[in-house]
Design a protein around this motif. Structure first.
Motif, mmCIF file in Angstrom:
data_model
loop_
_atom_site.group_PDB
_atom_site.id
_atom_site.type_symbol
_atom_site.label_atom_id
_atom_site.label_comp_id
_atom_site.label_asym_id
_atom_site.label_seq_id
_atom_site.Cartn_x
_atom_site.Cartn_y
_atom_site.Cartn_z
ATOM 1 N N ARG A 124 10.912 58.799 107.569
ATOM 2 C CA ARG A 124 10.524 59.359 106.331
ATOM 3 C C ARG A 124 9.156 59.892 107.307
ATOM 4 O O ARG A 124 7.996 61.645 106.492
ATOM 5 C CB ARG A 124 9.753 58.574 105.092
ATOM 6 C CG ARG A 124 8.530 59.778 103.412
ATOM 7 C CD ARG A 124 9.402 58.884 103.264
ATOM 8 N NE ARG A 124 8.241 57.483 103.169
ATOM 9 C CZ ARG A 124 6.798 57.570 103.521
ATOM 10 N NH1 ARG A 124 6.164 59.743 103.747
ATOM 11 N NH2 ARG A 124 5.629 56.898 103.893
ATOM 12 N N ALA B 180 7.367 63.700 107.585
ATOM 13 C CA ALA B 180 6.518 63.974 106.881
ATOM 14 C C ALA B 180 5.267 64.798 108.053
ATOM 15 O O ALA B 180 4.610 66.025 107.851
ATOM 16 C CB ALA B 180 5.423 62.430 105.705
ATOM 17 N N GLU B 181 4.949 63.988 109.053
ATOM 18 C CA GLU B 181 3.815 64.663 110.252
ATOM 19 C C GLU B 181 4.836 65.742 110.731
ATOM 20 O O GLU B 181 4.325 66.482 111.099
ATOM 21 C CB GLU B 181 3.856 62.925 110.777
ATOM 22 C CG GLU B 181 3.596 61.671 110.430
ATOM 23 C CD GLU B 181 3.340 60.774 111.781
ATOM 24 O OE1 GLU B 181 3.876 61.680 112.703
ATOM 25 O OE2 GLU B 181 2.059 59.588 111.527
ATOM 26 N N ARG C 169 6.139 67.900 109.047
ATOM 27 C CA ARG C 169 6.387 68.831 108.325
ATOM 28 C C ARG C 169 4.600 69.026 108.254
ATOM 29 O O ARG C 169 4.733 70.261 107.768
ATOM 30 C CB ARG C 169 6.591 68.369 107.013
ATOM 31 C CG ARG C 169 7.096 69.183 106.017
ATOM 32 C CD ARG C 169 7.421 68.498 104.658
ATOM 33 N NE ARG C 169 7.299 67.647 104.184
ATOM 34 C CZ ARG C 169 7.825 66.322 104.386
ATOM 35 N NH1 ARG C 169 8.697 66.513 104.416
ATOM 36 N NH2 ARG C 169 7.200 65.275 103.650
ATOM 37 N N THR C 170 3.868 68.811 108.398
ATOM 38 C CA THR C 170 2.510 68.839 108.062
ATOM 39 C C THR C 170 2.339 69.379 109.079
ATOM 40 O O THR C 170 1.536 70.984 109.269
ATOM 41 C CB THR C 170 1.869 67.069 108.341
ATOM 42 O OG1 THR C 170 2.213 66.810 107.072
ATOM 43 C CG2 THR C 170 -0.504 68.567 108.262
ATOM 44 N N ARG D 56 0.586 74.112 101.866
ATOM 45 C CA ARG D 56 0.910 73.637 101.892
ATOM 46 C C ARG D 56 0.967 72.110 102.801
ATOM 47 O O ARG D 56 1.698 70.562 102.930
ATOM 48 C CB ARG D 56 2.394 74.148 102.502
ATOM 49 C CG ARG D 56 2.932 75.128 101.187
ATOM 50 C CD ARG D 56 4.024 74.403 99.998
ATOM 51 N NE ARG D 56 4.721 72.900 100.910
ATOM 52 C CZ ARG D 56 6.015 74.618 100.826
ATOM 53 N NH1 ARG D 56 6.712 75.397 100.725
ATOM 54 N NH2 ARG D 56 7.157 72.901 101.445
ATOM 55 N N ALA D 57 0.635 72.263 103.662
ATOM 56 C CA ALA D 57 0.203 71.286 105.126
ATOM 57 C C ALA D 57 -0.517 70.727 104.412
ATOM 58 O O ALA D 57 -0.506 68.870 104.855
ATOM 59 C CB ALA D 57 -0.592 72.202 105.892
ATOM 60 N N ALA E 36 1.039 68.165 101.735
ATOM 61 C CA ALA E 36 1.612 67.506 102.851
ATOM 62 C C ALA E 36 0.927 66.243 102.957
ATOM 63 O O ALA E 36 1.243 65.077 103.095
ATOM 64 C CB ALA E 36 2.548 68.131 103.504
ATOM 65 N N ASP E 37 0.144 66.402 103.495
ATOM 66 C CA ASP E 37 -1.005 65.093 104.286
ATOM 67 C C ASP E 37 -1.211 64.487 103.268
ATOM 68 O O ASP E 37 -1.803 63.022 103.485
ATOM 69 C CB ASP E 37 -2.332 65.779 104.977
ATOM 70 C CG ASP E 37 -3.358 64.479 105.963
ATOM 71 O OD1 ASP E 37 -2.631 64.486 106.739
ATOM 72 O OD2 ASP E 37 -3.901 64.745 105.553
ATOM 73 N N TYR F 132 -0.106 63.980 100.795
ATOM 74 C CA TYR F 132 0.446 62.987 99.620
ATOM 75 C C TYR F 132 0.878 61.702 100.434
ATOM 76 O O TYR F 132 0.980 60.559 100.165
ATOM 77 C CB TYR F 132 1.717 63.852 99.934
ATOM 78 C CG TYR F 132 2.731 62.776 99.090
ATOM 79 C CD1 TYR F 132 2.879 62.254 97.739
ATOM 80 C CD2 TYR F 132 4.294 63.038 100.474
ATOM 81 C CE1 TYR F 132 3.992 61.648 97.504
ATOM 82 C CE2 TYR F 132 4.825 61.782 99.700
ATOM 83 C CZ TYR F 132 5.823 61.288 98.378
ATOM 84 O OH TYR F 132 6.013 60.841 98.071
ATOM 85 N N GLU F 133 1.050 61.816 102.434
ATOM 86 C CA GLU F 133 1.328 61.158 102.958
ATOM 87 C C GLU F 133 0.008 59.976 103.178
ATOM 88 O O GLU F 133 0.317 58.837 102.956
ATOM 89 C CB GLU F 133 1.060 61.422 105.101
ATOM 90 C CG GLU F 133 1.991 60.654 105.736
ATOM 91 C CD GLU F 133 3.425 59.702 105.039
ATOM 92 O OE1 GLU F 133 3.435 58.561 105.589
ATOM 93 O OE2 GLU F 133 3.250 60.554 104.328
#
Length: 202
Positions: A64, A68-69, A71-72, A143-144, A147-148, A150-151
């Motif tokens: 995961r 996530a990384e 996706r970012t 979006r990036a 995502a960052d 949230y991580e």
């Protein structure tokens, strides 16, 4: 069959088919799977539940994080390409507009009218593309960033504990109309009744 599973929280895509959204890096949701199996059997179809846990929790969490990384990085790359395209279109529009920089109007009936109108249309099209690409760059950049963020939130115990305390306070407040025993149990669970009493004390 899809119509029977859709109200139960399942999702359909051409690939991989019918699945539980967001379940890739989680353990099997047996309750939702069993409900789906019961719904399929209610249609007089045979159904057998086979759950294969291919990854351990640590492996799922590592996968995961990697996803996530990735996706970012992917969103950031898309934002960068869109921003470059936007600037390129803007430069093109400005370059075409240089001939009008003194405010030279289009001379109707003049031999230059046809070329001037063609350049005007090209300039407008390039500017519209620049605006559209700029908006696309902003979308992928947000979006990036999401995502960052949230991580980072998942890796921040303080933020997660604060959210948990907020949830417990709201949950305790919503239970105020229950019975006395239920209220005491909820208060104990939510930590609103002070520290738990030691064993043997009334």
């Amino acid at each position: 069959m899809w119509e029977a599973l859709r109200p139960l929280g399942w999702t359909y895509r051409r690939t991989p088919g019918i699945f539980i959204r967001g379940s890739r890096y989680k353990g099997a949701d047996r309750w939702k799977i069993n409900r789906a199996a019961d719904a399929v059997r209610a249609l007089d179809l045979s159904c057998a539940v086979v759950i294969e846990e291919g990854m351990s929790f640590a492996e799922r969490e590592a996968a995961r994080v990697d996803a996530a990384e990735e996706r970012t990085e992917r969103f950031t790359d898309r934002a960068g390409r869109a921003a470059t395209s936007s600037q390129s279109a803007r430069d093109t529009s400005d370059r075409i507009g240089d001939r009008f920089w003194m405010g030279q109007p289009i001379l109707a009936g003049h031999h230059s009218e046809k070329r001037a109108r063609r350049d005007q249309e090209r300039m407008h099209n390039a500017m519209r593309k620049s605006i559209a690409e700029g908006e696309r760059a902003g979308y992928w950049a947000s979006r990036a960033a999401a995502a960052d963020a949230y991580e980072r939130y998942r890796k921040n115990p303080g933020a997660r504990c604060a959210a948990s305390r907020s949830w417990r306070r709201s949950d305790a407040a919503s239970c105020g109309s229950g019975t006395a025993s239920t209220t005491r149990a909820v208060r104990l669970m939510c930590g609103d009744a002070g520290r738990p009493r030691r064993a043997g004390r009334s």
